[in-house]
Scaffold this active site. Sequence first.
Site, mmCIF file in Angstrom:
data_model
loop_
_atom_site.group_PDB
_atom_site.id
_atom_site.type_symbol
_atom_site.label_atom_id
_atom_site.label_comp_id
_atom_site.label_asym_id
_atom_site.label_seq_id
_atom_site.Cartn_x
_atom_site.Cartn_y
_atom_site.Cartn_z
ATOM 1 C CG HIS A 140 39.105 50.535 42.426
ATOM 2 N ND1 HIS A 140 40.082 50.811 43.353
ATOM 3 C CD2 HIS A 140 38.550 51.728 42.099
ATOM 4 C CE1 HIS A 140 40.107 52.121 43.564
ATOM 5 N NE2 HIS A 140 39.197 52.697 42.823
ATOM 6 C CB VAL A 151 42.655 45.769 38.006
ATOM 7 C CG1 VAL A 151 41.133 45.927 37.922
ATOM 8 C CG2 VAL A 151 43.304 46.436 36.800
ATOM 9 C CD GLU A 152 42.272 47.907 45.357
ATOM 10 O OE1 GLU A 152 42.881 47.798 46.427
ATOM 11 O OE2 GLU A 152 41.528 48.874 45.109
ATOM 12 C CB ILE A 153 38.952 41.532 41.189
ATOM 13 C CG1 ILE A 153 39.862 41.828 39.990
ATOM 14 C CG2 ILE A 153 37.680 40.795 40.779
ATOM 15 C CD1 ILE A 153 39.195 42.451 38.799
#
Length: 329
Positions: A140, A151-153
């Site tokens: 994300h 960046v969210e994983i």
Amino acid sequence: MEQTIAVLGAGTMGHGIAQLLAQSGSRVYLYDPSEEALERAMQKIRSNVAVIRSERWGDCPSEDQVLDRIVCTPDPVEAVAGASIVIEAAPEKLELKRELYRLIERGIRADAIVASNTSSYVPEQLVEGMTFAHRFVVAHFFNPAHLVPLVEIVLHPQTSRQTAEPLIRLLKTCGKSPVVLSANVAGFIANRLQAALLREAVHLLESGVASAREIDLAVTEGPGLRWALSGPLATADYGGLDVWERVSDRLFPELDTRTEASESIRRLVRGQRLGVKSGGGFFEYPDGEANGATHGLPDGVQDAVEQRDRKLIRLMMVKNDTRTGGGAQ
Ligand SMILES: NC(=O)c1ccc[n+]([C@@H]2O[C@H](COP(=O)([O-])OP(=O)(O)OC[C@H]3O[C@@H](n4cnc5c(N)ncnc54)[C@H](O)[C@@H]3O)[C@@H](O)[C@H]2O)c1
């Protein structure tokens, strides 16, 4: 070593992700069913790169070098054929995304990692029954994707951290700050925190405590500045947890707890006041009038976006102390 990456969808997020990867040396296949979207994406990438270079942020290659590394294609199977990583940034419609995955399923490399930039779907929903579920993550990004480091994983339950490692490494190489979630929750981390703050901000506005401008100033001139350096938990550490224990006991019962959108946002939306893209929202944006699209912004708004991007770049340079160049971030 040059990697080949596929980016599916060339809109607001897809063009920024493609740019970021190409800037860092990857060959990018950019797919979009709309030829117009692809053309617009390449124009935006050119002007984004020009902004980065004029701000002297890192060692960004020239506009032509970045664009030369991007191959636009209207064929999703061609886009993914040689890619070690596939990043999907198609519209936020579950069936559309699943249909796209079905199209590429047989064409992707057996070892490819597939990532979705979805804002709201959990990995299981997106790839249920697909052959690549064990190599699937949500990645994300935040708008503008070529600038904001987070960046969210979120790993699919069948996907190990080790499997996702090449993507995480690539993001770090591009100057990103991946944050891997240990559990899958709606809104991930950052949007939950933003939503909590928005709920309280609208509550203060509706209660007549202050004007929209004053409420926003109270953030941008106060905690917002600090948050770029220390998040809410470290900030509590600095303030003293004994203090925050007392503040929490006193203040939490006073905070807004509504469970749906506030009436003032609903009223604005009903009146077509959608924010920057329609010329007004909580504030006025005269240059945004008559624009209903999510991208292809009119000149005035485009200028405002460019100014915002320049300020973001300068903030990040100060924050990371890269004002004299050297290193992407
Ligand atoms: N806009 C944001 O701030 C933001 C932030 C984080 C995540 N996201 C997520 O990123 C994804 C993309 O959002 P966006 O804002 O870039 O949308 P967008 O509408 O700007 O762009 C979507 C692009 O996908 C293309 N498209 C249409 N059908 C397609 C298909 N079948 N396959 C591939 N592409 C197709 C469209 O032509 C368009 O160019 C969504 O999942 C969204 O939730 C958006």
